[in-house]
Design a protein around this motif. Structure first.
Motif, PDB file in Angstrom:
ATOM      1  N   TYR A 145       0.836  -1.197   0.000  1.00 35.60           N
ATOM      2  CA  TYR A 145       0.000   0.000   0.000  1.00 35.60           C
ATOM      3  C   TYR A 145       0.874   1.253   0.000  1.00 35.60           C
ATOM      4  N   GLU A 146       1.897   1.279   0.850  1.00 36.38           N
ATOM      5  CA  GLU A 146       2.776   2.443   0.929  1.00 36.38           C
ATOM      6  C   GLU A 146       3.505   2.671  -0.392  1.00 36.38           C
ATOM      7  N   GLN A 147       3.929   1.596  -1.024  1.00 37.36           N
ATOM      8  CA  GLN A 147       4.590   1.717  -2.325  1.00 37.36           C
ATOM      9  C   GLN A 147       3.628   2.273  -3.371  1.00 37.36           C
ATOM     10  N   LEU A 148       2.398   1.796  -3.346  1.00 37.34           N
ATOM     11  CA  LEU A 148       1.395   2.290  -4.291  1.00 37.34           C
ATOM     12  C   LEU A 148       1.144   3.773  -4.074  1.00 37.34           C
ATOM     13  N   MET A 149       1.050   4.207  -2.824  1.00 32.33           N
ATOM     14  CA  MET A 149       0.811   5.616  -2.529  1.00 32.33           C
ATOM     15  C   MET A 149       2.009   6.474  -2.920  1.00 32.33           C
ATOM     16  N   GLU A 150       3.202   5.896  -2.845  1.00 29.33           N
ATOM     17  CA  GLU A 150       4.411   6.630  -3.240  1.00 29.33           C
ATOM     18  C   GLU A 150       4.494   6.794  -4.754  1.00 29.33           C
ATOM     19  N   THR A 151       4.164   5.734  -5.487  1.00 33.00           N
ATOM     20  CA  THR A 151       4.304   5.772  -6.939  1.00 33.00           C
ATOM     21  C   THR A 151       3.063   6.312  -7.649  1.00 33.00           C
ATOM     22  N   SER A 152       1.884   6.141  -7.059  1.00 36.64           N
ATOM     23  CA  SER A 152       0.631   6.552  -7.713  1.00 36.64           C
ATOM     24  C   SER A 152      -0.349   7.149  -6.705  1.00 36.64           C
ATOM     25  N   PRO A 153      -0.005   8.263  -6.082  1.00 39.99           N
ATOM     26  CA  PRO A 153      -0.889   8.807  -5.038  1.00 39.99           C
ATOM     27  C   PRO A 153      -2.273   9.204  -5.557  1.00 39.99           C
ATOM     28  N   HIS A 154      -2.381   9.513  -6.839  1.00 39.80           N
ATOM     29  CA  HIS A 154      -3.651   9.914  -7.441  1.00 39.80           C
ATOM     30  C   HIS A 154      -4.660   8.768  -7.510  1.00 39.80           C
ATOM     31  N   ILE A 155      -4.210   7.574  -7.245  1.00 39.97           N
ATOM     32  CA  ILE A 155      -5.059   6.393  -7.417  1.00 39.97           C
ATOM     33  C   ILE A 155      -6.300   6.443  -6.524  1.00 39.97           C
ATOM     34  N   LEU A 156      -6.175   7.019  -5.324  1.00 42.43           N
ATOM     35  CA  LEU A 156      -7.315   7.072  -4.408  1.00 42.43           C
ATOM     36  C   LEU A 156      -8.444   7.948  -4.932  1.00 42.43           C
ATOM     37  N   GLN A 157      -8.115   8.930  -5.774  1.00 47.14           N
ATOM     38  CA  GLN A 157      -9.156   9.791  -6.323  1.00 47.14           C
ATOM     39  C   GLN A 157      -9.833   9.167  -7.542  1.00 47.14           C
ATOM     40  N   ARG A 158      -9.201   8.154  -8.132  1.00 42.10           N
ATOM     41  CA  ARG A 158      -9.701   7.660  -9.416  1.00 42.10           C
ATOM     42  C   ARG A 158     -10.154   6.204  -9.401  1.00 42.10           C
ATOM     43  N   ILE A 159      -9.782   5.466  -8.407  1.00 44.22           N
ATOM     44  CA  ILE A 159     -10.055   4.028  -8.369  1.00 44.22           C
ATOM     45  C   ILE A 159     -10.831   3.698  -7.098  1.00 44.22           C
ATOM     46  N   SER A 160     -11.784   2.786  -7.204  1.00 40.54           N
ATOM     47  CA  SER A 160     -12.559   2.395  -6.017  1.00 40.54           C
ATOM     48  C   SER A 160     -11.673   1.633  -5.039  1.00 40.54           C
ATOM     49  N   LEU A 161     -12.010   1.732  -3.754  1.00 34.35           N
ATOM     50  CA  LEU A 161     -11.220   1.035  -2.726  1.00 34.35           C
ATOM     51  C   LEU A 161     -11.265  -0.479  -2.917  1.00 34.35           C
ATOM     52  N   GLY A 162     -12.383  -0.993  -3.377  1.00 25.31           N
ATOM     53  CA  GLY A 162     -12.488  -2.435  -3.623  1.00 25.31           C
ATOM     54  C   GLY A 162     -11.508  -2.893  -4.695  1.00 25.31           C
ATOM     55  N   GLN A 163     -11.367  -2.092  -5.754  1.00 30.61           N
ATOM     56  CA  GLN A 163     -10.431  -2.445  -6.816  1.00 30.61           C
ATOM     57  C   GLN A 163      -8.987  -2.270  -6.367  1.00 30.61           C
ATOM     58  N   ILE A 164      -8.714  -1.262  -5.551  1.00 30.50           N
ATOM     59  CA  ILE A 164      -7.364  -1.091  -5.002  1.00 30.50           C
ATOM     60  C   ILE A 164      -7.021  -2.269  -4.102  1.00 30.50           C
ATOM     61  N   ALA A 165      -7.950  -2.677  -3.249  1.00 29.89           N
ATOM     62  CA  ALA A 165      -7.716  -3.823  -2.364  1.00 29.89           C
ATOM     63  C   ALA A 165      -7.421  -5.078  -3.183  1.00 29.89           C
ATOM     64  N   SER A 166      -8.196  -5.307  -4.226  1.00 32.15           N
ATOM     65  CA  SER A 166      -7.970  -6.459  -5.091  1.00 32.15           C
ATOM     66  C   SER A 166      -6.588  -6.393  -5.718  1.00 32.15           C
ATOM     67  N   PHE A 167      -6.187  -5.231  -6.190  1.00 29.56           N
ATOM     68  CA  PHE A 167      -4.866  -5.036  -6.779  1.00 29.56           C
ATOM     69  C   PHE A 167      -3.759  -5.354  -5.774  1.00 29.56           C
ATOM     70  N   LEU A 168      -3.971  -4.972  -4.527  1.00 35.97           N
ATOM     71  CA  LEU A 168      -2.972  -5.220  -3.482  1.00 35.97           C
ATOM     72  C   LEU A 168      -3.027  -6.650  -2.941  1.00 35.97           C
ATOM     73  N   GLY A 169      -4.042  -7.406  -3.334  1.00 34.35           N
ATOM     74  CA  GLY A 169      -4.165  -8.788  -2.875  1.00 34.35           C
ATOM     75  C   GLY A 169      -4.665  -8.909  -1.452  1.00 34.35           C
TER      76      GLY A 169
END
Length: 187
Positions: A150-174
């Motif tokens: 999660y921390e790596q994702l926020m470092e490399t793609s912080p905009h993701i929280l504004q554009r992607i649903s939390l369910g899809q982010i969770a799935s991406f993170l496993g």
């Protein structure tokens, strides 16, 4: 088309003749939110450049959607396995925002390779970059904790929280959405 040219220039400079041929062979595609660019069971016949918008790649596993990548502006998009092997793919590419893409067919791209070796080199470099990202993702899933991912994702793609649903982010993170919420409250 300017965004495509700028992006290509960052990968590998191509000749003006190759750029002109690529421009003529590429088709602009506007596609609506929640549409599919590719669905499982289809052969992917195009390589795309995402000029505007957002999309995701996911698999269906036992009725559950497993998101394994997101695409944003200035990304090259395709079902790489299907596009390269010419076999039906097992992934879905879903449009998450109204999007504008540029597409070129497998057949046309390969014809251009015969006349423009710099285009062939460009696509090889794009494929290499895709492979590196794929391996980095595999290593992260194998060797990093959910919080580290999660921390790596926020470092490399912080905009993701504004554009992607939390369910899809969770799935991406496993992880489950509940685990994601817990991690977010601790960070």
């Amino acid at each position: 088309m300017n965004a495509l040219f700028n992006c290509i220039s960052q990968y590998y400079p191509i000749s003006s003749g190759a750029w002109e041929a690529l421009s003529k062979a590429s088709t602009q595609i506007k596609i609506s939110k929640n549409s599919f660019l590719i669905q499982e069971g289809m052969v992917c016949n195009n390589l795309y450049f995402l000029e505007q918008g957002c999309l995701r790649g996911y698999y269906n596993l036992d009725g559950k959607e497993i998101t394994y990548w997101f695409g944003f502006e200035n990304n090259f998009i395709t079902s790489f396995y299907s596009f390269i092997s010419r076999k039906p793919g097992v992934e879905n590419i879903q449009i998450l925002e109204d999007s504008t893409l540029w597409g070129i067919s497998y057949k046309t791209l390969n014809q251009l390779f015969d006349f423009h070796k710099d285009l062939e080199r460009l696509v090889r470099i794009i494929n290499e970059q895709y492979y590196i990202k794929l391996e980095e993702r595999l290593m992260a899933m194998q060797f990093k904790s959910a919080r580290e991912r999660y921390e790596q994702l926020m470092e490399t793609s912080p905009h993701i929280l504004q554009r992607i649903s939390l369910g899809q982010i969770a799935s991406f993170l496993g992880i489950s959405q509940e685990t994601l919420s817990r991690i977010r409250s601790q960070v």
